[in-house]
Design a protein around this motif. Structure first.
Motif, PDB file in Angstrom:
ATOM      1  N   ILE A  74       0.840  -1.192   0.000  1.00  0.00           N
ATOM      2  CA  ILE A  74       0.000   0.000   0.000  1.00  0.00           C
ATOM      3  C   ILE A  74       0.875   1.242   0.000  1.00  0.00           C
ATOM      4  O   ILE A  74       2.065   1.181   0.321  1.00  0.00           O
ATOM      5  N   ASP A  75       0.277   2.376  -0.383  1.00  0.00           N
ATOM      6  CA  ASP A  75       1.039   3.617  -0.520  1.00  0.00           C
ATOM      7  C   ASP A  75       1.345   4.269   0.822  1.00  0.00           C
ATOM      8  O   ASP A  75       2.293   5.041   0.941  1.00  0.00           O
ATOM      9  N   SER A  76       0.557   3.991   1.832  1.00  0.00           N
ATOM     10  CA  SER A  76       0.745   4.622   3.131  1.00  0.00           C
ATOM     11  C   SER A  76       0.118   3.744   4.207  1.00  0.00           C
ATOM     12  O   SER A  76      -0.782   2.938   3.927  1.00  0.00           O
ATOM     13  N   ILE A  77       0.610   3.882   5.445  1.00  0.00           N
ATOM     14  CA  ILE A  77       0.032   3.115   6.559  1.00  0.00           C
ATOM     15  C   ILE A  77      -0.783   4.017   7.478  1.00  0.00           C
ATOM     16  O   ILE A  77      -1.053   3.663   8.634  1.00  0.00           O
ATOM     17  N   GLU A  78      -1.162   5.185   6.972  1.00  0.00           N
ATOM     18  CA  GLU A  78      -1.989   6.102   7.759  1.00  0.00           C
ATOM     19  C   GLU A  78      -3.300   5.440   8.180  1.00  0.00           C
ATOM     20  O   GLU A  78      -3.815   5.696   9.272  1.00  0.00           O
ATOM     21  N   GLY A 134       1.070  -3.526   4.558  1.00  0.00           N
ATOM     22  CA  GLY A 134       1.961  -2.505   5.118  1.00  0.00           C
ATOM     23  C   GLY A 134       3.153  -3.092   5.840  1.00  0.00           C
ATOM     24  O   GLY A 134       3.846  -2.407   6.599  1.00  0.00           O
ATOM     25  N   GLY A 135       3.403  -4.374   5.596  1.00  0.00           N
ATOM     26  CA  GLY A 135       4.452  -5.088   6.320  1.00  0.00           C
ATOM     27  C   GLY A 135       5.846  -4.528   6.138  1.00  0.00           C
ATOM     28  O   GLY A 135       6.652  -4.504   7.073  1.00  0.00           O
ATOM     29  N   GLN A 136       6.175  -4.056   4.919  1.00  0.00           N
ATOM     30  CA  GLN A 136       7.523  -3.546   4.665  1.00  0.00           C
ATOM     31  C   GLN A 136       7.774  -2.249   5.420  1.00  0.00           C
ATOM     32  O   GLN A 136       8.913  -1.949   5.801  1.00  0.00           O
ATOM     33  N   TYR A 137       6.720  -1.481   5.658  1.00  0.00           N
ATOM     34  CA  TYR A 137       6.856  -0.285   6.495  1.00  0.00           C
ATOM     35  C   TYR A 137       7.244  -0.677   7.919  1.00  0.00           C
ATOM     36  O   TYR A 137       8.154  -0.081   8.516  1.00  0.00           O
ATOM     37  N   ILE A 138       6.563  -1.686   8.443  1.00  0.00           N
ATOM     38  CA  ILE A 138       6.828  -2.134   9.812  1.00  0.00           C
ATOM     39  C   ILE A 138       8.214  -2.773   9.896  1.00  0.00           C
ATOM     40  O   ILE A 138       8.954  -2.554  10.863  1.00  0.00           O
ATOM     41  N   LEU A 139       8.582  -3.548   8.881  1.00  0.00           N
ATOM     42  CA  LEU A 139       9.897  -4.195   8.868  1.00  0.00           C
ATOM     43  C   LEU A 139      11.008  -3.159   8.923  1.00  0.00           C
ATOM     44  O   LEU A 139      11.959  -3.296   9.710  1.00  0.00           O
ATOM     45  N   THR A 140      10.903  -2.124   8.098  1.00  0.00           N
ATOM     46  CA  THR A 140      11.922  -1.072   8.084  1.00  0.00           C
ATOM     47  C   THR A 140      11.994  -0.360   9.424  1.00  0.00           C
ATOM     48  O   THR A 140      13.080  -0.068   9.943  1.00  0.00           O
ATOM     49  N   LEU A 141      10.828  -0.095  10.016  1.00  0.00           N
ATOM     50  CA  LEU A 141      10.767   0.594  11.311  1.00  0.00           C
ATOM     51  C   LEU A 141      11.402  -0.249  12.412  1.00  0.00           C
ATOM     52  O   LEU A 141      12.252   0.231  13.179  1.00  0.00           O
ATOM     53  N   VAL A 142      11.017  -1.513  12.483  1.00  0.00           N
ATOM     54  CA  VAL A 142      11.511  -2.399  13.534  1.00  0.00           C
ATOM     55  C   VAL A 142      13.003  -2.680  13.353  1.00  0.00           C
ATOM     56  O   VAL A 142      13.762  -2.734  14.331  1.00  0.00           O
ATOM     57  N   ASP A 143      13.432  -2.845  12.121  1.00  0.00           N
ATOM     58  CA  ASP A 143      14.855  -3.080  11.860  1.00  0.00           C
ATOM     59  C   ASP A 143      15.699  -1.891  12.317  1.00  0.00           C
ATOM     60  O   ASP A 143      16.765  -2.068  12.921  1.00  0.00           O
ATOM     61  N   HIS A 144      15.216  -0.685  12.064  1.00  0.00           N
ATOM     62  CA  HIS A 144      15.979   0.514  12.426  1.00  0.00           C
ATOM     63  C   HIS A 144      16.074   0.681  13.935  1.00  0.00           C
ATOM     64  O   HIS A 144      17.164   0.879  14.483  1.00  0.00           O
ATOM     65  N   LEU A 156      13.263   8.583   9.965  1.00  0.00           N
ATOM     66  CA  LEU A 156      13.172   7.371   9.151  1.00  0.00           C
ATOM     67  C   LEU A 156      12.039   7.490   8.142  1.00  0.00           C
ATOM     68  O   LEU A 156      10.945   7.944   8.468  1.00  0.00           O
ATOM     69  N   THR A 157      12.313   7.080   6.927  1.00  0.00           N
ATOM     70  CA  THR A 157      11.295   7.055   5.880  1.00  0.00           C
ATOM     71  C   THR A 157      11.338   5.709   5.163  1.00  0.00           C
ATOM     72  O   THR A 157      12.344   4.993   5.239  1.00  0.00           O
ATOM     73  N   TYR A 158      10.256   5.390   4.466  1.00  0.00           N
ATOM     74  CA  TYR A 158      10.227   4.198   3.619  1.00  0.00           C
ATOM     75  C   TYR A 158       9.768   4.622   2.233  1.00  0.00           C
ATOM     76  O   TYR A 158       8.636   5.089   2.067  1.00  0.00           O
ATOM     77  N   GLN A 159      10.680   4.490   1.266  1.00  0.00           N
ATOM     78  CA  GLN A 159      10.419   4.909  -0.114  1.00  0.00           C
ATOM     79  C   GLN A 159       9.881   6.343  -0.163  1.00  0.00           C
ATOM     80  O   GLN A 159       8.940   6.657  -0.890  1.00  0.00           O
ATOM     81  N   PRO A 209       3.757   7.897  10.353  1.00  0.00           N
ATOM     82  CA  PRO A 209       2.926   8.619  11.329  1.00  0.00           C
ATOM     83  C   PRO A 209       3.666   8.754  12.659  1.00  0.00           C
ATOM     84  O   PRO A 209       4.539   7.934  12.976  1.00  0.00           O
ATOM     85  N   ASN A 210       3.324   9.766  13.439  1.00  0.00           N
ATOM     86  CA  ASN A 210       4.009  10.004  14.714  1.00  0.00           C
ATOM     87  C   ASN A 210       3.927   8.793  15.641  1.00  0.00           C
ATOM     88  O   ASN A 210       4.878   8.483  16.362  1.00  0.00           O
ATOM     89  N   ILE A 211       2.797   8.097  15.605  1.00  0.00           N
ATOM     90  CA  ILE A 211       2.640   6.942  16.485  1.00  0.00           C
ATOM     91  C   ILE A 211       3.638   5.838  16.138  1.00  0.00           C
ATOM     92  O   ILE A 211       4.097   5.091  17.017  1.00  0.00           O
ATOM     93  N   ALA A 212       4.020   5.758  14.864  1.00  0.00           N
ATOM     94  CA  ALA A 212       5.006   4.760  14.454  1.00  0.00           C
ATOM     95  C   ALA A 212       6.386   5.090  15.027  1.00  0.00           C
ATOM     96  O   ALA A 212       7.099   4.207  15.513  1.00  0.00           O
ATOM     97  N   TYR A 213       6.751   6.385  14.990  1.00  0.00           N
ATOM     98  CA  TYR A 213       8.025   6.791  15.579  1.00  0.00           C
ATOM     99  C   TYR A 213       8.022   6.539  17.090  1.00  0.00           C
ATOM    100  O   TYR A 213       9.022   6.087  17.664  1.00  0.00           O
TER     101      TYR A 213
END
Length: 636
Positions: free
Chosen positions: A242-246, A483-493, A562-565, A570-574
């Motif tokens: 998906i384009d965003s996880i908002e 939205g898994g790749q967004y979470i993967l990038t976040l958790v990896d970082h 951190l960004t993905y592509q 969202p702030n809650i993700a940070y």
């Protein structure tokens, strides 16, 4: 086989009075007596007469029998053969990062010139830390948490590393699930990523050979916004990205979830009997990828344009060699490629026999890891060079995708243009990736299993492996959502990269300064018969910790959101990411305070001092060896 004049698997002859096994105690040790060592759980461990004893025998009696390193009656598993440890370390260290991360990092940071700082970093960081962790694990026969009995206040470092490695293992398995998806699809008569779906008509350029006329349009302005069918297949069919996880991450894809279950099932079967079963599997896990890489390299060299791709990869860009970013990339690549300071190496070496030659193994593994990265780079870029040749591009860099895209977009696109048996080469490549992933994930899962079984000895291997596998599937299902790749990038970082550097520095300070290089060298002398040289002592005490600290400072100074592509989270993700990082790092003060409270002492000062000293039961886990070690240390 053991010889009559030296240690088994140790590569030297004990001819010095300070070498254990020939050291003459002032009092004769009675082998009929039973020495007991208490562990943390109050379990009393009894020594084995046939264990790895080094007690002195009467004059004229051969001490060879006493030197035979056999499994002690400590209730702890050991490798069936020393070669299984080596193969397991190769399978662990040589992973997915060698195939898709190293080639891109090298290309981005000077090509062939990147190899120079990488080898320097390997000698100053990679090899010294690898050897250090092998030493401390084998010497103590403890996992990555209990090894901090050498400085109980720092046990939180081990718990933080276990958290980090558990996080990595969950998303690593999701990458293996994606690999399995491609592997199964490779058996189709027409590779599914070679053609465009009807819904992509205005966006897609087919990757197959039949579309050469369309491929030539990639250089035209009208095709700027268009993508290859391989890229669209990966993002829209496999990931359903998906384009965003908002608005959320969506539900897990059922196919990837099944492949995730299959991946964890294979890990579970490999670890069903702990290192006894994983050791047997290590031969295949370590050697098979090299068979495939060799086949692919030979095939690559026969393709037109392949030489240009290899030259593009290896051509030095000397202007970048003094760039701090290049050295930062070299340190991080070496750090994560070898899996140092995650606890895996300590865990694997803890199952070694006490006199195993870890210096030899550390040298072999670190050398092979670097060689594999270069070999994989030449193979991948040889095939990508052919891809650039087919589409008429002079710049090989235009067909290279970063990270996982190199494995799931660029390489499948190149395979799609093979004239002969593209399915066979696709099967080989993705089977190789899967085997590499299994080897690394087995090590990470073993690390968590070892901590559980060290703490709860009654838990069986298959019990621990089953619980971890079920938890791995449950947590890993997050990464197979749209939205898994967004979470993967976040958790990896936040859960792996950032806290891993901090915990690595804490580990090096603990072993090199709190426990002390001098004490460490005495332990090595007791175990192997010789003290480490000045090179090792300088690296352990000064060079490696300072380099790692410099990398951490550089990382903090250059820190960006951190960004993905290009998408901002969202702030809650940070907030979630920083919570993961904080939870991992807070393990150090939490367990430090706990250790101080539990220590014996008349006042808080005495408790604090004792908390940074080795526990009374610190040393070889075999009770007879432990008794002799105490005598060896006390008379120094």
């Amino acid at each position: 086989m053991a010889s009559t004049d030296g240690h088994e698997n140790n590569g030297f002859v004990g001819d010095s009075p300070s070498i254990p096994g020939q050291f003459r105690w002032s009092a004769t040790i009675d082998h009929s007596s039973i020495y007991v060592v208490d562990d943390d759980n109050g379990v009393k461990r009894r020594h084995s007469r046939s264990g790895d004893s080094i007690a002195t025998e009467p004059a004229g009696f051969s001490s060879t029998a006493a030197l035979q390193p056999q499994e002690a009656e400590t209730g702890r598993d050991q490798w069936g053969k020393g070669i299984e440890f080596l193969m397991s370390c190769i399978a662990m260290s040589v992973g997915l990062g060698n195939v898709w991360r190293f080639p891109f990092i090298a290309l981005e940071n000077g090509g062939g010139a990147f190899v120079i700082p990488y080898i320097i970093v390997l000698l100053l960081v990679g090899k010294p830390v690898y050897y250090l962790e092998m030493i401390i694990g084998q010497f103590s026969s403890r996992g990555s948490v209990k090894v901090y009995d050498c400085a109980p206040a720092m046990r939180g470092v081990g718990y933080g590393q276990i958290l980090s490695i558990a996080i990595v293992s969950t998303y690593y398995a999701s990458l293996m699930a994606t690999t399995l998806k491609y592997l199964f699809e490779s058996f189709q008569r027409i590779l599914p990523w070679t053609t465009c779906d009807e819904s992509w008509t205005d966006l897609c350029i087919p990757s197959g050979n039949m579309s050469s006329s369309m491929e030539s349009s990639t250089n035209s302005s009208s095709a700027v916004q268009m993508s290859s069918s391989a890229e669209l297949y990966y993002k829209r069919v496999v990931l359903k990205e998906i384009d965003s996880i908002e608005d959320g991450i969506g539900l897990p894809d059922w196919q990837l979830t099944l492949f995730l279950c299959l991946s964890w099932s294979i890990v579970l079967l490999t670890l069903i009997k702990g290192v006894k079963s994983s050791g047997k599997a290590s031969y295949f896990l370590a050697l098979f990828p090299y068979v495939v890489i060799t086949i692919l390299l030979v095939r690559a060299c026969t393709l037109p344009g392949a030489v240009n791709g290899i030259i593009y990869f290896l051509k030095p860009q000397w202007d970048k060699i003094l760039d701090p970013k290049v050295w930062y990339a070299a340190v991080t690549q070496c750090f994560f490629s070898l899996s140092i300071c995650f606890g895996n190496i300590i865990m694997y070496s803890s199952y070694n026999k006490f006199r195993h030659n870890v210096y030899r193994d550390a040298t072999i593994v670190t050398t092979i890891d670097t060689f594999t990265s270069l070999l994989a780079g030449c193979t991948i870029f040889g095939i990508l060079g052919h891809l650039a040749h087919v589409i008429g591009s002079e710049d090989v860099g235009t067909v290279v995708k970063p990270g996982a895209g190199l494995a799931f977009i660029s390489y499948p696109e190149a395979i799609a243009k093979f004239d002969v048996l593209p399915q066979a080469f696709s099967v080989l490549f993705f089977l190789m990736l899967f085997v590499l992933g299994i080897g690394s994930n087995v090590a990470m899962t073993s690390c968590v299993m070892t901590v559980i079984r060290d703490q709860f000895p009654r838990v069986k291997n298959w019990h621990a492996a089953s619980v971890i596998a079920v938890c791995g599937v449950a947590l890993g299902s997050v990464y197979v959502t749209p939205g898994g790749q967004y979470i993967l990038t976040l958790v990896d970082h936040f859960g792996a990269s950032f806290i891993a550097l901090v915990l690595a520095i804490a580990e090096l300070v603990t072993l090199g300064w709190i426990y002390g290089v001098d004490r460490l060298c005495k332990d090595v002398e007791f175990m192997s018969g010789h003290r480490p040289g000045i090179y090792w002592r300088l690296c352990w005490r000064w060079i490696t910790p300072l380099l790692m600290f410099a990398i951490l400072v550089y990382n903090l100074i250059s820190l960006e959101p951190l960004t993905y592509q290009g998408q901002v989270y969202p702030n809650i993700a940070y907030d979630f990411g920083w919570c993961i990082a904080a939870f991992g790092l807070l393990q150090i003060p939490i367990w430090g305070i706990y250790a101080i409270i539990k220590q014996d002492g008349k006042n808080i000062t005495e408790k604090m001092i004792n908390a940074f000293r080795p526990r009374k039961n610190w040393g070889p886990i075999d009770a007879n060896l432990h008794h002799e070690y105490k005598k060896f240390i006390n008379q120094e």
